[in-house]
Design a protein around this motif. Structure first.
Motif, PDB file in Angstrom:
ATOM      1  N   GLU A  71      -1.449  13.228  14.047  1.00 61.29           N
ATOM      2  CA  GLU A  71      -2.201  13.188  15.301  1.00 61.29           C
ATOM      3  C   GLU A  71      -2.895  11.846  15.492  1.00 61.29           C
ATOM      4  O   GLU A  71      -3.132  11.426  16.613  1.00 61.29           O
ATOM      5  N   SER A  72      -3.269  11.210  14.392  1.00 63.70           N
ATOM      6  CA  SER A  72      -3.947   9.917  14.436  1.00 63.70           C
ATOM      7  C   SER A  72      -3.675   9.198  13.121  1.00 63.70           C
ATOM      8  O   SER A  72      -3.027   9.750  12.229  1.00 63.70           O
ATOM      9  N   GLY A  73      -4.172   7.959  13.008  1.00 62.17           N
ATOM     10  CA  GLY A  73      -3.929   7.180  11.806  1.00 62.17           C
ATOM     11  C   GLY A  73      -5.213   6.576  11.255  1.00 62.17           C
ATOM     12  O   GLY A  73      -6.130   6.241  12.006  1.00 62.17           O
ATOM     13  N   LEU A  74      -5.261   6.435   9.942  1.00 69.51           N
ATOM     14  CA  LEU A  74      -6.397   5.814   9.265  1.00 69.51           C
ATOM     15  C   LEU A  74      -5.867   4.763   8.301  1.00 69.51           C
ATOM     16  O   LEU A  74      -4.986   5.037   7.484  1.00 69.51           O
ATOM     17  N   ILE A  75      -6.406   3.557   8.411  1.00 71.71           N
ATOM     18  CA  ILE A  75      -6.111   2.485   7.461  1.00 71.71           C
ATOM     19  C   ILE A  75      -7.333   2.358   6.574  1.00 71.71           C
ATOM     20  O   ILE A  75      -8.458   2.209   7.066  1.00 71.71           O
TER      21      ILE A  75
ATOM     22  N   LEU B 138      -6.820  14.247   3.882  1.00 71.92           N
ATOM     23  CA  LEU B 138      -6.843  13.918   5.315  1.00 71.92           C
ATOM     24  C   LEU B 138      -5.453  14.057   5.925  1.00 71.92           C
ATOM     25  O   LEU B 138      -5.303  14.544   7.042  1.00 71.92           O
ATOM     26  N   ALA B 139      -4.435  13.633   5.182  1.00 73.68           N
ATOM     27  CA  ALA B 139      -3.059  13.760   5.671  1.00 73.68           C
ATOM     28  C   ALA B 139      -2.688  15.230   5.848  1.00 73.68           C
ATOM     29  O   ALA B 139      -1.961  15.581   6.787  1.00 73.68           O
ATOM     30  N   GLU B 140      -3.171  16.081   4.984  1.00 77.48           N
ATOM     31  CA  GLU B 140      -2.908  17.519   5.115  1.00 77.48           C
ATOM     32  C   GLU B 140      -3.527  18.087   6.394  1.00 77.48           C
ATOM     33  O   GLU B 140      -3.111  19.127   6.884  1.00 77.48           O
ATOM     34  N   GLU B 141      -4.525  17.373   6.946  1.00 72.48           N
ATOM     35  CA  GLU B 141      -5.170  17.785   8.196  1.00 72.48           C
ATOM     36  C   GLU B 141      -4.551  17.101   9.419  1.00 72.48           C
ATOM     37  O   GLU B 141      -5.066  17.216  10.522  1.00 72.48           O
ATOM     38  N   GLY B 142      -3.463  16.340   9.218  1.00 75.74           N
ATOM     39  CA  GLY B 142      -2.760  15.732  10.339  1.00 75.74           C
ATOM     40  C   GLY B 142      -3.055  14.258  10.580  1.00 75.74           C
ATOM     41  O   GLY B 142      -2.637  13.703  11.594  1.00 75.74           O
ATOM     42  N   VAL B 143      -3.760  13.614   9.669  1.00 77.61           N
ATOM     43  CA  VAL B 143      -4.076  12.187   9.823  1.00 77.61           C
ATOM     44  C   VAL B 143      -3.134  11.370   8.947  1.00 77.61           C
ATOM     45  O   VAL B 143      -3.110  11.547   7.731  1.00 77.61           O
TER      46      VAL B 143
ATOM     47  N   GLY C 145       0.814  -1.196   0.000  1.00 80.18           N
ATOM     48  CA  GLY C 145       0.000   0.000   0.000  1.00 80.18           C
ATOM     49  C   GLY C 145       0.853   1.253   0.000  1.00 80.18           C
ATOM     50  O   GLY C 145       2.061   1.204  -0.190  1.00 80.18           O
ATOM     51  N   ILE C 146       0.184   2.365   0.230  1.00 76.95           N
ATOM     52  CA  ILE C 146       0.839   3.666   0.198  1.00 76.95           C
ATOM     53  C   ILE C 146       0.504   4.410   1.481  1.00 76.95           C
ATOM     54  O   ILE C 146      -0.649   4.424   1.916  1.00 76.95           O
ATOM     55  N   ALA C 147       1.522   5.020   2.082  1.00 73.73           N
ATOM     56  CA  ALA C 147       1.316   5.828   3.285  1.00 73.73           C
ATOM     57  C   ALA C 147       1.399   7.304   2.917  1.00 73.73           C
ATOM     58  O   ALA C 147       2.282   7.721   2.169  1.00 73.73           O
ATOM     59  N   PHE C 148       0.471   8.079   3.465  1.00 80.34           N
ATOM     60  CA  PHE C 148       0.454   9.540   3.332  1.00 80.34           C
ATOM     61  C   PHE C 148       0.837  10.075   4.707  1.00 80.34           C
ATOM     62  O   PHE C 148       0.050   9.997   5.652  1.00 80.34           O
ATOM     63  N   LEU C 149       2.067  10.584   4.810  1.00 77.74           N
ATOM     64  CA  LEU C 149       2.642  10.941   6.103  1.00 77.74           C
ATOM     65  C   LEU C 149       2.687  12.453   6.294  1.00 77.74           C
ATOM     66  O   LEU C 149       3.493  13.141   5.662  1.00 77.74           O
TER      67      LEU C 149
ATOM     68  N   ILE D 241       1.854   6.733  16.540  1.00 83.00           N
ATOM     69  CA  ILE D 241       0.421   7.020  16.425  1.00 83.00           C
ATOM     70  C   ILE D 241      -0.325   6.272  17.522  1.00 83.00           C
ATOM     71  O   ILE D 241      -0.234   5.049  17.625  1.00 83.00           O
ATOM     72  N   GLY D 242      -1.075   7.014  18.331  1.00 83.18           N
ATOM     73  CA  GLY D 242      -1.832   6.401  19.417  1.00 83.18           C
ATOM     74  C   GLY D 242      -3.234   5.976  19.007  1.00 83.18           C
ATOM     75  O   GLY D 242      -3.694   4.893  19.353  1.00 83.18           O
TER      76      GLY D 242
END
Length: 154
Positions: A71-75, A94-99, A62-66, A128-129
């Motif tokens: 602040e949090s993570g989404l799969i 969403l990554a631009e908003e910190g996810v 897959g691809i990660a948007f870092l 990531i918590g």
């Protein structure tokens, strides 16, 4: 015709019919799996890293948007018969908003073929918590199925 010739002829006919059925089903399967929704040019643009979001492949899975400071993570599990990179613009925003977002790649564009694709993602990003899982259509159902199984409900 004697009985042994009749039996041999029946076996040949049966075998020929079975081979034909397998060939037809294989052809239908190949056609079905090669007809999917493709990503557009906006998706290609969203896959480029910049100062706000770093985009990287994760082990061909897959691809990660870092984002700089996640602040949090989404799969994210993509929908059935949709090229997974088609979701890149959404996950990039969403990554631009910190996810921190992880977009999973599915075999033959079907989440049903790799329900466990998300395993190991959380361990890869221990900073990531809070993690969330989501998806579109078939991908959403298999993402939620993975969550249920992880909680011991399936």
């Amino acid at each position: 015709m004697n009985k042994s010739r009749q039996k041999t002829k029946r076996w040949k006919i049966t075998l020929t019919v079975l081979i034909d059925i397998v060939a037809i089903l294989s052809g239908v399967c190949v056609i079905y799996l090669n007809d999917y929704y493709c990503a557009d040019t906006a998706a290609s643009e969203a896959l480029k890293s910049d100062d706000e979001v770093k985009v990287e492949w994760i082990d061909y899975n897959g691809i990660a948007f870092l984002p700089k400071e996640p602040e949090s993570g989404l799969i994210f599990y993509p929908g059935g018969k949709v090229e997974f990179t088609a979701y890149a613009p959404l996950l990039r925003s969403l990554a631009e908003e910190g996810v921190l977002c992880v977009l999973l790649k599915m075999p033959c564009n079907l989440a049903v073929l790799d329900i466990d694709a998300a395993e190991g993602i959380q361990e890869r990003f221990p900073e990531i918590g809070d993690w969330y899982i989501g998806g579109h259509s078939l991908g959403g159902s298999y993402g939620s199925r993975l969550c249920s199984r992880a909680c011991g409900r399936i």
